[in-house]
Design a protein around this motif. Structure first.
Motif: not given
Length: 500
Positions: A98-104, A126-131, A150-156
């Motif tokens: 599972y991801p925590d978008p602020d941690h990895g 890593g920040r922004g790693l999800i799903d 995108r909300s965490r790393c600037g792209f998606n």
């Protein structure tokens, strides 16, 4: 058992959604004759719910894999926490990435899906790693794919994969961009991948287009890192099922294939639909009715004799809330107090008047489109304490008791704009000292909320109706709360019924 929404029609067919509540981003696996489901839980605690079924239609809550969020979640952080997970069974164990978008990306495992689950381990920081979703190949090699926020790393709109240790404890090589959504005509917000292997093909099932308006891709390749060829396999078409996507492909012991996905219904959250799936002559999956969602269908398997749905009502056995309840942040010690009687005793804790900012609101998902929930309440606390029944999201309303220097008052209040101070929905009514009240809330379509109370045999209506709103990436919450400088609130049996 809740009867607010029953998906099993009792005649060998079912209706969608099979779960009319916010079981967001569902992933499902089969182990033998049993099916297990987990879902994203965001800032809810406990998180990572586990549900069990024998037919993909009737589901029970059997536990949670995550009992606390990391440090920093002592107060609600809407939109943070646990995003879309993947559930797998491998080497005799259950695995959840599972991801925590602020941690990895984190990993937890268990021998039994009902728990206990291992302490979460950060396997890909890593920040922004999800799903994330793991894949164990036929040769024993392991891989992990994930999307980007995108909300965490600037792209998606990209899917990245790593070769992994066989126990998923870490990567064995650098990440590889396996799908660039920008290179697919019309593709946007590609995310939520689930990874499978079938007949010599690697398959990625991934949604795109956004939560409320998207569609479902299947992508295939002969090589694990691609290139992958995409095809849209499920879309709204002429139905009223908006944004049908992000879920799981699962088969039955009989060899039939099914796809579970969500539909965003605003205050009701992301409800779960079940679609039949077949393989076309050219080797692609076809979901639903030629790529469009079905409203009803024959069931995948016989299932239980009596319909089953996740619990909603609660007798609070031994004074504890059932598994359908959660907190909006890590609970502090003593939020639920022991007591000699039946029901639930909540401590009145200070924290301000805005229920959206309090960690001690005990809540559950709205369990259907039309419902009535009731409970009794007594407040034994000093002036400044209050307790009640609420429906809250970005806005909220509640009914309950308030202790003031001049006495106890039955009160109904609301806050319609985010950050807005509460207002009275009706004039407060004095309540005799020590008296209890019976509180009720009805929810009707489209998420219209009406509060009422009974005191001394007299019914009290609470002002105009209130329209519920979702929270951050979750549906509205049906909750109980107690706040103040001390004392406690006692709630008796929590009853949930369909509202006709």
């Amino acid at each position: 058992m809740s009867e607010v929404w029953v998906a099993d029609n009792g005649d060998g067919t079912y209706r969608n959604p099979v779960l009319y509540a916010d079981w967001s981003d569902p992933d499902i696996i089969r182990v033998g004759d049993d099916f297990y489901l987990t879902a994203s839980s965001f800032n809810r605690v406990p998180g990572l719910p586990l549900l069990h079924s024998t037919d993909l239609v009737n589901w029970r809550i059997i536990g949670h894999a995550l009992h606390r969020l990391p440090a920093g979640h002592a107060t609600p952080r809407p939109g943070c926490g646990v995003w879309a997970p993947a559930l797998r069974f491998h080497a005799g164990r259950f695995w959840i990435c599972y991801p925590d978008p602020d941690h990895g990306i984190f990993l937890t495992t268990a021998d039994d899906p009902a728990g206990p689950w291992s302490e979460p381990r950060l396997i890909l920081p890593g920040r922004g790693l999800i799903d994330p979703c793991p894949l164990w190949d036929d040769d024993g090699r392991a891989y992990l794919v994930h999307a980007w926020a995108r909300s965490r790393c600037g792209f998606n709109n990209r899917l990245t994969a790593y070769p992994m240790e066989s126990d998923l404890t870490g990567p064995t090589g650098p990440g590889v961009l396996v799908v660039d959504g920008d290179a697919i005509p019309g593709c946007r917000t590609l995310e939520g991948p689930k990874w499978y292997r079938r007949d010599g093909w690697y398959w990625l099932f991934a949604p795109a287009g956004g939560v409320a308006t998207g569609w479902q891709y299947a992508l295939r390749s002969r090589r694990v890192f691609g290139p992958y060829e995409p095809r849209v396999v499920l879309a709204q078409a002429g139905t009223d099922v908006n944004g049908p996507h992000q879920g799981a492909w699962v088969d039955t012991p009989a060899g039939t294939d099914w796809f579970a996905h969500f539909q965003d219904l605003g205050a009701h959250g992301r409800v779960v639909h079940l679609q039949p799936m077949r393989w076309t002559a050219d080797g692609w999956p076809e979901i639903g009715d030629h790529g469009a969602p079905v409203a009803t269908h024959r069931k995948p398997a016989p299932g239980p004799a009596d319909p089953v749905a996740p619990a909603t009502g609660d007798t609070f056995e031994d004074g504890r809330p059932g598994p359908q309840w959660s907190w909006p942040a890590n609970p502090g010690p003593g939020q639920v107090l022991p007591h000699p009687g039946a029901g639930l005793r909540l401590a009145c804790r200070p924290g301000g008047d805005d229920l959206r900012r309090l960690p001690n609101v005990l809540g559950q998902r709205l369990p259907g489109p039309r419902l009535r929930a009731e409970t009794g309440l007594r407040l034994d606390a000093p002036a400044g304490a209050r307790a009640g029944l609420t429906v809250h999201g970005r806005t909220y309303a509640w009914i309950g008791l308030v202790n003031r220097p001049g006495g106890t008052y039955l009160t109904c209040r609301f806050a319609e704009a985010e950050g807005e101070a509460e207002q009275d929905a009706a004039d407060p009514v004095a309540v005799p000292a020590g008296a209890g009240v019976r509180l009720a809330v009805t929810v009707t379509e489209p998420a219209v909320v009406r509060f009422a109370a009974e005191i001394g045999g007299e019914r009290w209506e609470c002002g105009p109706p209130f329209t519920a709103t979702p929270g951050a990436w979750i549906g509205a919450t049906l909750g109980l709360f107690a706040t103040g400088p001390g004392g406690h609130a006692d709630f008796d049996r929590f009853v949930v019924r369909p509202h006709r």
